[in-house]
Scaffold this motif. Structure first.
Motif, PDB file in Angstrom:
ATOM      1  N   GLY A   1     -38.822  32.606  14.257  1.00  0.00           N
ATOM      2  CA  GLY A   1     -38.672  31.148  14.422  1.00  0.00           C
ATOM      3  C   GLY A   1     -40.228  30.399  14.427  1.00  0.00           C
ATOM      4  N   PHE A   2     -40.502  29.644  13.510  1.00  0.00           N
ATOM      5  CA  PHE A   2     -41.630  29.117  13.452  1.00  0.00           C
ATOM      6  C   PHE A   2     -41.440  27.590  13.947  1.00  0.00           C
ATOM      7  CE2 PHE A   2     -45.384  27.893  10.627  1.00  0.00           C
ATOM      8  CZ  PHE A   2     -46.357  28.351  11.611  1.00  0.00           C
ATOM      9  N   LEU A   3     -41.958  27.474  15.036  1.00  0.00           N
ATOM     10  CA  LEU A   3     -41.705  26.152  16.008  1.00  0.00           C
ATOM     11  C   LEU A   3     -42.947  25.207  16.229  1.00  0.00           C
ATOM     12  CD1 LEU A   3     -39.277  25.084  17.788  1.00  0.00           C
ATOM     13  CD2 LEU A   3     -40.224  26.276  19.511  1.00  0.00           C
ATOM     14  N   GLY A   4     -42.463  23.934  15.946  1.00  0.00           N
ATOM     15  CA  GLY A   4     -43.851  23.205  16.434  1.00  0.00           C
ATOM     16  C   GLY A   4     -43.316  21.617  16.235  1.00  0.00           C
ATOM     17  N   PRO A   5     -43.879  20.708  16.789  1.00  0.00           N
ATOM     18  CA  PRO A   5     -43.480  19.441  16.571  1.00  0.00           C
ATOM     19  C   PRO A   5     -43.897  19.069  15.058  1.00  0.00           C
ATOM     20  CG  PRO A   5     -45.261  19.480  18.363  1.00  0.00           C
ATOM     21  CD  PRO A   5     -45.195  20.836  17.574  1.00  0.00           C
ATOM     22  N   ASN A   6     -43.099  17.930  14.566  1.00  0.00           N
ATOM     23  CA  ASN A   6     -43.244  17.515  13.165  1.00  0.00           C
ATOM     24  C   ASN A   6     -44.978  17.228  13.166  1.00  0.00           C
ATOM     25  OD1 ASN A   6     -40.709  17.244  12.315  1.00  0.00           O
ATOM     26  ND2 ASN A   6     -40.410  15.246  13.475  1.00  0.00           N
ATOM     27  N   GLY A   7     -45.448  17.657  12.009  1.00  0.00           N
ATOM     28  CA  GLY A   7     -46.704  17.442  11.382  1.00  0.00           C
ATOM     29  C   GLY A   7     -47.560  18.445  12.220  1.00  0.00           C
ATOM     30  N   ALA A   8     -47.250  19.619  12.594  1.00  0.00           N
ATOM     31  CA  ALA A   8     -47.901  20.588  13.236  1.00  0.00           C
ATOM     32  C   ALA A   8     -48.637  21.238  12.396  1.00  0.00           C
ATOM     33  CB  ALA A   8     -46.984  21.477  14.259  1.00  0.00           C
ATOM     34  N   GLY A   9     -48.231  21.681  11.299  1.00  0.00           N
ATOM     35  CA  GLY A   9     -48.708  22.207  10.099  1.00  0.00           C
ATOM     36  C   GLY A   9     -47.641  23.340   9.591  1.00  0.00           C
ATOM     37  N   LYS A  10     -46.410  23.546  10.043  1.00  0.00           N
ATOM     38  CA  LYS A  10     -45.544  24.553   9.826  1.00  0.00           C
ATOM     39  C   LYS A  10     -45.297  24.476   8.091  1.00  0.00           C
ATOM     40  CE  LYS A  10     -41.715  22.663  11.962  1.00  0.00           C
ATOM     41  NZ  LYS A  10     -42.551  21.472  12.659  1.00  0.00           N
ATOM     42  N   THR A  11     -45.050  23.234   7.498  1.00  0.00           N
ATOM     43  CA  THR A  11     -44.794  23.427   5.928  1.00  0.00           C
ATOM     44  C   THR A  11     -45.802  23.835   5.299  1.00  0.00           C
ATOM     45  OG1 THR A  11     -43.006  21.516   6.318  1.00  0.00           O
ATOM     46  CG2 THR A  11     -44.146  21.794   4.141  1.00  0.00           C
ATOM     47  N   THR A  12     -47.228  23.253   5.628  1.00  0.00           N
ATOM     48  CA  THR A  12     -48.287  23.639   4.995  1.00  0.00           C
ATOM     49  C   THR A  12     -48.406  25.110   5.145  1.00  0.00           C
ATOM     50  OG1 THR A  12     -49.409  21.777   5.468  1.00  0.00           O
ATOM     51  CG2 THR A  12     -50.681  23.559   4.749  1.00  0.00           C
ATOM     52  N   THR A  13     -48.224  25.791   6.145  1.00  0.00           N
ATOM     53  CA  THR A  13     -48.365  27.221   6.260  1.00  0.00           C
ATOM     54  C   THR A  13     -47.319  27.928   5.492  1.00  0.00           C
ATOM     55  OG1 THR A  13     -49.157  26.922   8.691  1.00  0.00           O
ATOM     56  CG2 THR A  13     -48.324  29.169   7.947  1.00  0.00           C
ATOM     57  N   LEU A  14     -46.133  27.473   5.560  1.00  0.00           N
ATOM     58  CA  LEU A  14     -45.016  28.379   4.587  1.00  0.00           C
ATOM     59  C   LEU A  14     -45.552  28.106   3.092  1.00  0.00           C
ATOM     60  CD1 LEU A  14     -41.722  27.281   6.635  1.00  0.00           C
ATOM     61  CD2 LEU A  14     -43.208  29.320   6.850  1.00  0.00           C
ATOM     62  N   LYS A  15     -45.789  26.803   2.528  1.00  0.00           N
ATOM     63  CA  LYS A  15     -46.331  26.613   1.414  1.00  0.00           C
ATOM     64  C   LYS A  15     -47.425  27.685   0.805  1.00  0.00           C
ATOM     65  CE  LYS A  15     -45.000  22.029   0.584  1.00  0.00           C
ATOM     66  NZ  LYS A  15     -45.259  20.723   0.169  1.00  0.00           N
ATOM     67  N   MET A  16     -48.227  27.786   1.937  1.00  0.00           N
ATOM     68  CA  MET A  16     -49.389  28.982   1.555  1.00  0.00           C
ATOM     69  C   MET A  16     -48.904  30.303   1.327  1.00  0.00           C
ATOM     70  SD  MET A  16     -52.870  27.759   3.492  1.00  0.00           S
ATOM     71  CE  MET A  16     -52.245  27.552   5.128  1.00  0.00           C
ATOM     72  N   LEU A  17     -47.701  30.662   2.168  1.00  0.00           N
ATOM     73  CA  LEU A  17     -47.201  32.204   1.887  1.00  0.00           C
ATOM     74  C   LEU A  17     -46.715  32.143   0.385  1.00  0.00           C
ATOM     75  CD1 LEU A  17     -45.274  32.658   5.443  1.00  0.00           C
ATOM     76  CD2 LEU A  17     -47.754  33.207   4.529  1.00  0.00           C
ATOM     77  N   LEU A  18     -46.127  31.024  -0.051  1.00  0.00           N
ATOM     78  CA  LEU A  18     -45.546  31.004  -1.103  1.00  0.00           C
ATOM     79  C   LEU A  18     -46.236  30.511  -2.494  1.00  0.00           C
ATOM     80  CD1 LEU A  18     -42.283  29.088   0.036  1.00  0.00           C
ATOM     81  CD2 LEU A  18     -42.182  31.270  -0.783  1.00  0.00           C
ATOM     82  N   SER A  19     -47.868  30.548  -2.260  1.00  0.00           N
ATOM     83  CA  SER A  19     -48.915  30.222  -3.193  1.00  0.00           C
ATOM     84  C   SER A  19     -48.424  28.652  -3.895  1.00  0.00           C
ATOM     85  CB  SER A  19     -48.912  31.059  -4.348  1.00  0.00           C
ATOM     86  OG  SER A  19     -49.212  32.359  -3.893  1.00  0.00           O
ATOM     87  N   LEU A  20     -47.918  27.929  -2.902  1.00  0.00           N
ATOM     88  CA  LEU A  20     -47.930  26.592  -3.476  1.00  0.00           C
ATOM     89  C   LEU A  20     -48.774  25.737  -3.041  1.00  0.00           C
ATOM     90  CD1 LEU A  20     -43.898  26.093  -2.513  1.00  0.00           C
ATOM     91  CD2 LEU A  20     -44.897  26.404  -5.023  1.00  0.00           C
ATOM     92  N   VAL A  21     -49.676  26.281  -1.911  1.00  0.00           N
ATOM     93  CA  VAL A  21     -50.890  25.420  -1.534  1.00  0.00           C
ATOM     94  C   VAL A  21     -52.006  26.509  -1.382  1.00  0.00           C
ATOM     95  CG1 VAL A  21     -52.023  24.431   0.470  1.00  0.00           C
ATOM     96  CG2 VAL A  21     -49.781  23.499  -0.478  1.00  0.00           C
ATOM     97  N   ARG A  22     -53.196  26.297  -1.987  1.00  0.00           N
ATOM     98  CA  ARG A  22     -54.234  27.226  -1.712  1.00  0.00           C
ATOM     99  C   ARG A  22     -54.895  27.365  -0.503  1.00  0.00           C
ATOM    100  NH1 ARG A  22     -57.154  29.777  -5.884  1.00  0.00           N
ATOM    101  NH2 ARG A  22     -56.182  28.572  -7.447  1.00  0.00           N
TER     102      ARG A  22
END
Length: 243
Positions: free
Chosen positions: A34-55
């Motif tokens: 479970g990757f938990l955090g308030p909105n805007g904490a950086g969750k989505t950006t971290t996951l996008k980096m795992l998927l090579s959607l963000v460098r």
């Protein structure tokens, strides 16, 4: 138990603003993380980096024992299914037709389409145009797309967003079944503490781009036995939590 995902010093900055700051993530194989955090904490950006959607701006990513790089990217991503943000489909096509297009792109057997539609309980709705799908049905179709190749790793970003209580419960029970039934490791992000508490075995808590806690869910509970999980979360993140 080995880690299927490992990051070291993972960092992402946009125009001088650091949104993910020196994150070390360790996701154990065969678990629900479970990757938990308030909105805007950086969750989505971290996951996008795992998927090579963000460098990444800095840091290292290792998935399934291989460094994520230009040379390994395609091989690694073939073993990952993902649902990031709201799924988008061709509204004039049926659920099955949308999955046929995705199956062709992923080069997976057409027989997988029927299997995943049954898993997400859309097999009775597969002939309906997706423009007529409810939000919950669209989320389940998005999950079907993520499952289509029966990946080793499943990454789900806020999969219960916008769902009513019965839809949330159904999605939760589906996700909980994946490690045991299909041998998948699941990373599921949420800002809803109560959902992660019911679903995950291991937890990472992120706030302001920094990993504030990582370990077992029981370990999170045991940080302070005199406090509720909500109070522990607030202590870690400095923010209130939607329940």
């Amino acid at each position: 138990m080995k880690n299927i995902v490992k990051t070291k010093g993972l960092t992402k900055s946009y125009k001088g603003a650091c949104v993910v700051n020196d994150v070390d993530m360790n996701v154990r194989e065969g678990r629900i993380y479970g990757f938990l955090g308030p909105n805007g904490a950086g969750k989505t950006t971290t996951l996008k980096m795992l998927l090579s959607l963000v460098r990444p701006t800095a840091g290292e990513i290792e998935i399934m024992g291989q460094p994520l790089s230009a040379g390994t990217r395609i091989h690694i991503l073939r073993n990952i299914g993902s649902l990031i943000e709201s799924p988008s489909y061709y509204g004039h096509l049926t659920g099955e037709e949308n999955l046929r297009i995705l199956a062709a792109v992923l080069d997976v057997p057409k027989s997988n389409i029927e299997k995943v539609l049954q898993i997400v309980r859309l097999d009775k709705q597969q002939g309906k145009k997706t423009s007529a799908y409810s939000l919950g049905m669209k989320q389940r179709l998005g999950l079907a797309g993520a499952l289509l190749a029966f990946p080793k790793l499943l990454i789900l970003d806020e999969p219960t967003n916008g769902l009513d209580p019965s839809g949330i419960q159904e999605m939760r029970e589906l996700i909980k079944s994946f490690p045991g039934q299909y041998g998948m490791t699941v990373i599921v992000s949420s800002h809803l503490l109560s959902e992660i508490d019911r679903m995950a075995e291991d937890v990472g808590v992120i706030a302001n781009g920094k990993m504030m806690y990582q370990g077992s869910l029981e370990g999170l509970h045991s940080l302070d036995r005199t406090k509720s999980l909500e109070e522990i979360f607030i202590d870690l993140t400095g923010r209130d939590q939607s329940l």
